[in-house]
Design a protein around this motif. Sequence first.
Motif, PDB file in Angstrom:
ATOM      1  N   UNK A 279       0.804  -1.219   0.000  1.00 48.55           N
ATOM      2  CA  UNK A 279       0.000   0.000   0.000  1.00 48.55           C
ATOM      3  C   UNK A 279       0.844   1.279   0.000  1.00 48.55           C
ATOM      4  N   UNK A 280       2.159   1.163  -0.119  1.00 49.73           N
ATOM      5  CA  UNK A 280       3.027   2.328   0.013  1.00 49.73           C
ATOM      6  C   UNK A 280       3.968   2.441  -1.184  1.00 49.73           C
ATOM      7  N   UNK A 281       4.475   3.651  -1.379  1.00 47.66           N
ATOM      8  CA  UNK A 281       5.470   3.838  -2.424  1.00 47.66           C
ATOM      9  C   UNK A 281       6.875   3.692  -1.848  1.00 47.66           C
ATOM     10  N   UNK A 282       7.876   3.785  -2.719  1.00 45.52           N
ATOM     11  CA  UNK A 282       9.250   3.514  -2.306  1.00 45.52           C
ATOM     12  C   UNK A 282       9.738   4.471  -1.222  1.00 45.52           C
ATOM     13  N   UNK A 283       9.395   5.750  -1.334  1.00 46.38           N
ATOM     14  CA  UNK A 283       9.871   6.721  -0.349  1.00 46.38           C
ATOM     15  C   UNK A 283       9.256   6.460   1.028  1.00 46.38           C
ATOM     16  N   UNK A 284       7.990   6.055   1.075  1.00 45.92           N
ATOM     17  CA  UNK A 284       7.345   5.751   2.352  1.00 45.92           C
ATOM     18  C   UNK A 284       7.976   4.522   3.000  1.00 45.92           C
ATOM     19  N   UNK A 285       8.291   3.520   2.191  1.00 44.65           N
ATOM     20  CA  UNK A 285       8.934   2.320   2.716  1.00 44.65           C
ATOM     21  C   UNK A 285      10.324   2.643   3.242  1.00 44.65           C
TER      22      UNK A 285
ATOM     23  N   UNK B 173      20.623  10.754   3.613  1.00 41.12           N
ATOM     24  CA  UNK B 173      21.040  10.842   2.210  1.00 41.12           C
ATOM     25  C   UNK B 173      20.246   9.868   1.344  1.00 41.12           C
ATOM     26  N   UNK B 174      20.043   8.656   1.866  1.00 41.67           N
ATOM     27  CA  UNK B 174      19.272   7.664   1.129  1.00 41.67           C
ATOM     28  C   UNK B 174      17.841   8.136   0.901  1.00 41.67           C
ATOM     29  N   UNK B 175      17.254   8.749   1.921  1.00 44.65           N
ATOM     30  CA  UNK B 175      15.875   9.231   1.797  1.00 44.65           C
ATOM     31  C   UNK B 175      15.768  10.338   0.748  1.00 44.65           C
ATOM     32  N   UNK B 176      16.757  11.218   0.716  1.00 37.77           N
ATOM     33  CA  UNK B 176      16.765  12.267  -0.312  1.00 37.77           C
ATOM     34  C   UNK B 176      16.827  11.635  -1.698  1.00 37.77           C
ATOM     35  N   UNK B 177      17.670  10.613  -1.832  1.00 36.60           N
ATOM     36  CA  UNK B 177      17.785   9.937  -3.122  1.00 36.60           C
ATOM     37  C   UNK B 177      16.507   9.255  -3.552  1.00 36.60           C
ATOM     38  N   UNK B 178      15.809   8.651  -2.593  1.00 37.79           N
ATOM     39  CA  UNK B 178      14.556   7.957  -2.920  1.00 37.79           C
ATOM     40  C   UNK B 178      13.495   8.958  -3.366  1.00 37.79           C
ATOM     41  N   UNK B 179      13.415  10.098  -2.690  1.00 37.65           N
ATOM     42  CA  UNK B 179      12.444  11.129  -3.084  1.00 37.65           C
ATOM     43  C   UNK B 179      12.731  11.602  -4.504  1.00 37.65           C
TER      44      UNK B 179
END
Length: 336
Positions: A264-270, A310-316
């Motif tokens: 139910x979620x997208x990559x950034x939420x996961x 940094x990983x979260x910024x990349x995923x967004x």
Amino acid sequence: MVSWFNKMPGRAYLLIGVMIFGVANSVTRKLTEIGAENLIDGRNPISLCNVLFVGNLCALIALIGVYSRQLNPTAFRHLSSKNWCYLLLVALLSGALAPGLFFSALEQTAVNNVILVSRIEPPLILLLSVIFLQARVNSWVVSGAIVSAVGVVLTVVLQPPGSEMIQMSAFQLGRGELMATAGAVFSAIANIISQVSLKNVPLGLFNVVRTAFWTIIFFAIAWYLFGIEHFMDVSSPLLWKWMVFYGTVIVVIGQLSWFAGLKRSNASEVSLANSFNPIAGVLAAFFILGETPTAAQYIGGLVILGGIILNQIGIVRENKLPSKTSVSSSVGFKGV
């Protein structure tokens, strides 16, 4: 009630899963302490072998009840010989070797060390995904993985000297930290094998067969190494009482919540939810065990946190480019 539960947003499922998995290591350590306070002829009934065997058995029973509709003869006939081989390999790596190493690590080092060192798994999954799955990631995600890996290394090498240390070149490394690292490596390899070779196997069937395999495999390995007498306390009411709780809540509900969140979620939420796992683990170690972070854990943890950001910024950024493939849904170790 069921209707309300089904309408829960993906973020809520992910949060439940992260919270459950975050406390898993501390709960495991606490259970062994409870067993040590209730010895049977000098033996701890809640030992490594008993926890893994009985806990997996309880989880297997619960999973069969949850996924009973998928467990039909037709579904099993659709599994090829290669599927069975890969399921067996995944069960060996992620169900017997990895949990055994993580549990042994918990016996020899602080829970916070195990939590932080196990964060080496997501960067390993990223590396293996790029190599074997041709996953494309941006520089932010790569930088986050590198920084997180550096944080793990700092957590290991900055540990104060102790009795359980191994001399390696100019460094003294803790046995527990090395075991946790090995467990993360096995878990990462199993993750990639599942993505490459078992992606067409129904989730319920995969979980049930894998759990059945790893229960049998672990029992066989422990029997061979230690003898059948090693399980002489397996019928202890104290053990079963806690393993019903552990197998049902930690393993089954944790897994179901996480997988429901993934759907139910997208990559950034996961990715964002996954980033809270070490935070939940450290807080659980403090509130359940009274374990406060050391200087090495603070330094390593802060560096790992920087890598997660940094990983979260990349995923967004990746979510704004649909043509790219994200591997952020890969998650690290979630407890024994």
